[in-house]
Write a protein that holds these residues in place. Structure first.
Motif, short mmCIF file in Angstrom:
data_model
loop_
_atom_site.label_atom_id
_atom_site.label_comp_id
_atom_site.label_asym_id
_atom_site.label_seq_id
_atom_site.Cartn_x
_atom_site.Cartn_y
_atom_site.Cartn_z
N VAL A 128 47.01 15.27 -0.69
CA VAL A 128 45.95 15.18 -1.69
C VAL A 128 44.61 15.44 -1.02
CG1 VAL A 128 44.82 13.71 -3.40
CG2 VAL A 128 47.29 13.53 -3.04
N TYR A 129 43.74 16.20 -1.69
CA TYR A 129 42.42 16.48 -1.13
C TYR A 129 41.42 15.44 -1.66
CZ TYR A 129 38.55 19.14 0.80
OH TYR A 129 37.46 19.54 1.54
N ALA A 130 40.88 14.66 -0.74
CA ALA A 130 39.89 13.63 -1.09
C ALA A 130 39.02 13.36 0.13
CB ALA A 130 40.58 12.34 -1.53
N ASP A 131 37.76 12.99 -0.11
CA ASP A 131 36.82 12.72 0.98
C ASP A 131 36.71 13.91 1.94
OD1 ASP A 131 36.38 10.12 -0.04
OD2 ASP A 131 38.14 9.37 1.03
N ASP A 132 36.72 15.10 1.37
CA ASP A 132 36.51 16.35 2.10
C ASP A 132 37.63 16.69 3.08
OD1 ASP A 132 34.00 16.78 0.87
OD2 ASP A 132 33.05 15.42 2.30
N LYS A 133 38.83 16.20 2.83
CA LYS A 133 39.96 16.58 3.69
C LYS A 133 41.28 16.32 2.96
CE LYS A 133 40.19 12.08 6.02
NZ LYS A 133 40.15 11.39 7.34
N TRP A 134 42.33 17.01 3.41
CA TRP A 134 43.67 16.79 2.89
C TRP A 134 44.26 15.54 3.55
CZ3 TRP A 134 45.73 19.37 -1.13
CH2 TRP A 134 45.18 20.61 -1.47
N GLN A 135 44.89 14.69 2.73
CA GLN A 135 45.47 13.44 3.23
C GLN A 135 46.89 13.29 2.69
OE1 GLN A 135 42.80 9.96 2.99
NE2 GLN A 135 41.22 11.33 2.20
N ILE A 136 47.73 12.65 3.51
CA ILE A 136 49.13 12.42 3.11
C ILE A 136 49.21 11.20 2.21
CG2 ILE A 136 51.39 11.70 3.96
CD1 ILE A 136 50.84 13.37 6.47
N LEU A 137 49.93 11.35 1.08
CA LEU A 137 50.28 10.23 0.21
C LEU A 137 51.80 10.18 0.11
CD1 LEU A 137 47.99 9.93 -2.95
CD2 LEU A 137 47.94 8.61 -0.84
N ASP A 138 52.37 9.05 0.44
CA ASP A 138 53.82 8.89 0.40
C ASP A 138 54.17 7.62 -0.36
OD1 ASP A 138 56.52 8.83 0.77
OD2 ASP A 138 56.47 8.90 2.95
N ALA A 139 54.29 7.74 -1.67
CA ALA A 139 54.59 6.57 -2.50
C ALA A 139 55.98 6.02 -2.23
CB ALA A 139 54.45 6.93 -3.99
N PHE B 1 42.21 15.17 -8.57
CA PHE B 1 42.37 15.43 -7.14
C PHE B 1 43.29 16.63 -6.93
CE2 PHE B 1 41.63 10.80 -7.32
CZ PHE B 1 40.62 10.65 -6.38
N PRO B 2 42.87 17.64 -6.17
CA PRO B 2 43.79 18.71 -5.81
C PRO B 2 44.96 18.12 -5.03
CG PRO B 2 41.52 19.32 -5.30
CD PRO B 2 41.51 17.86 -5.62
N ALA B 3 46.17 18.59 -5.31
CA ALA B 3 47.35 18.02 -4.65
C ALA B 3 48.44 19.06 -4.52
CB ALA B 3 47.85 16.81 -5.43
N ARG B 4 49.25 18.94 -3.47
CA ARG B 4 50.37 19.84 -3.25
C ARG B 4 51.60 19.06 -2.79
NH1 ARG B 4 49.88 23.55 1.50
NH2 ARG B 4 49.83 22.18 3.33
N LEU B 5 52.75 19.47 -3.24
CA LEU B 5 54.00 18.79 -2.92
C LEU B 5 54.59 19.40 -1.66
CD1 LEU B 5 56.71 17.81 -5.52
CD2 LEU B 5 57.34 18.54 -3.21
N MET B 6 54.90 18.54 -0.70
CA MET B 6 55.37 18.99 0.60
C MET B 6 56.82 18.58 0.83
SD MET B 6 52.65 20.45 1.55
CE MET B 6 53.34 20.97 3.14
N VAL B 7 57.55 19.45 1.54
CA VAL B 7 58.91 19.16 1.97
C VAL B 7 58.95 19.27 3.48
CG1 VAL B 7 61.32 19.90 1.87
CG2 VAL B 7 59.91 20.03 -0.19
N GLY B 8 59.61 18.33 4.14
CA GLY B 8 59.64 18.37 5.59
C GLY B 8 60.51 17.27 6.17
N THR B 9 60.10 16.82 7.34
CA THR B 9 60.85 15.79 8.07
C THR B 9 59.91 14.66 8.43
OG1 THR B 9 62.34 17.45 9.01
CG2 THR B 9 62.25 15.33 10.12
N THR B 10 60.38 13.44 8.24
CA THR B 10 59.61 12.26 8.61
C THR B 10 60.33 11.52 9.73
OG1 THR B 10 58.79 12.00 6.36
CG2 THR B 10 58.62 10.09 7.79
N LEU B 11 59.60 11.18 10.77
CA LEU B 11 60.13 10.38 11.86
C LEU B 11 59.58 8.96 11.68
CD1 LEU B 11 60.55 11.38 15.54
CD2 LEU B 11 59.56 9.17 14.99
N ILE B 12 60.48 7.99 11.56
CA ILE B 12 60.10 6.61 11.31
C ILE B 12 60.48 5.76 12.52
CG2 ILE B 12 60.45 4.59 9.82
CD1 ILE B 12 61.15 6.51 7.57
N GLU B 13 59.50 5.05 13.05
CA GLU B 13 59.73 4.21 14.23
C GLU B 13 59.66 2.74 13.84
OE1 GLU B 13 57.44 2.89 18.32
OE2 GLU B 13 57.01 4.85 17.44
N GLU B 14 60.76 2.04 14.06
CA GLU B 14 60.78 0.59 13.95
C GLU B 14 60.62 0.02 15.36
OE1 GLU B 14 60.76 -1.36 11.44
OE2 GLU B 14 61.47 -0.22 9.70
N GLN B 15 60.79 -1.28 15.51
CA GLN B 15 60.55 -1.90 16.81
C GLN B 15 61.52 -1.44 17.88
OE1 GLN B 15 60.49 -6.16 16.24
NE2 GLN B 15 58.41 -6.16 15.44
#
Length: 259
Positions: free
Chosen positions: A201-212, A174-188
């Motif tokens: 990661v590029y899969a199913d004809d588009k780039w998708q976010i993977l955050d292990a 799978f083509p993949a690239r490492l990203m650096v940025g900001t994540t906004l997390i919303e709890e209740q």
């Protein structure tokens, strides 16, 4: 060079009900006056940074992200939770490198372990699930480690999770690239912003976010603001990393839902 240690504030955050501790850097987050929770699928906020023009250029290849210069060093950003990178696949997104050295024995062994646990054809969400368990020593004591070292130590923060996720994705084709940025997390009842790293990661004809790193945080709503790709994966990657981190906002101001 450690991503989390280059920010001014370090915290340890417990993700939902899981026992996984992910140390990441906090970014001040200010809801707009009268804005309640939950937020909608599209939000708007303001950031200030001397590199605002560069940030705007980096975001121009995303569908679902709009960055408008509204003053000197100031950007108003509209961010859809389901934004998609529209740029092409470059040779580096497939190849082994100094940082993403998936052809080293430790990563090869990890890849074989993955293949023994999952059935082909592989799905990218299986990659995030596997890495979220494989790295079983969340820690800040390591530097920004390359993939082969992370595969041995099984330790680190969001940067190590992203490095190893990128390595495993490429090792599986799978083509993949490492990203650096900001994540906004919303709890209740609250919203928090963090400096973060993840993989596209590029899969199913588009780039998708993977955050292990946040894979187990399935009860939270998350927005990802990609500041830049770690495009220099060579021995001098730390200088590129410092430049990228310098673009990260100190605050997300006037956060609001967009009707």
């Amino acid at each position: 060079m450690k991503l989390a240690l280059l920010f001014s504030l370090l915290i340890s955050m417990t993700v939902s009900a899981s026992d996984l501790l992910i140390p990441i850097s906090q970014v001040r987050t200010e809801l707009a006056q009268g804005q309640g929770l939950p937020l909608g699928n599209t939000i708007q906020f303001r950031i200030e940074n001397p590199g605002a023009q560069k940030i705007s250029e980096n975001l121009s290849d995303y569908q679902g992200i709009n960055a408008e210069m509204t003053g000197q060093n100031q950007l108003d950003i509209t961010l859809d939770k389901h934004h998609v990178f529209t740029g092409g696949i470059l040779p580096r997104h497939r190849h082994s490198s100094f940082v993403i050295d998936f052809d080293e024995p430790s990563v090869v062994g990890m890849t074989e372990q993955f293949k023994s646990q999952y059935t082909a054809p592989f799905h990218i969400k299986d990659i995030a699930e596997f890495i979220s368990v494989f790295l079983d020593k969340p820690s800040l004591i390591h530097g920004f480690n390359i993939a082969s070292k992370v595969a041995v130590s099984k330790a680190g923060d969001c940067t190590e999770y992203a490095v190893l996720t990128t390595a495993l994705a490429r090792a599986l084709g799978f083509p993949a690239r490492l990203m650096v940025g900001t994540t906004l997390i919303e709890e209740q009842r609250f919203v928090l912003g963090f400096g973060h790293a993840w993989t596209e990661v590029y899969a199913d004809d588009k780039w998708q976010i993977l955050d292990a790193a946040l894979y187990k945080a399935n009860k939270t709503q998350r927005f990802y603001l990609p500041i830049a790709e770690l495009s220099n994966e060579g021995p001098g990657f730390s200088l590129s990393l410092i430049s990228t981190i310098g673009l990260s906002p100190a605050a997300l101001q006037d956060v609001r839902s967009v009707p």
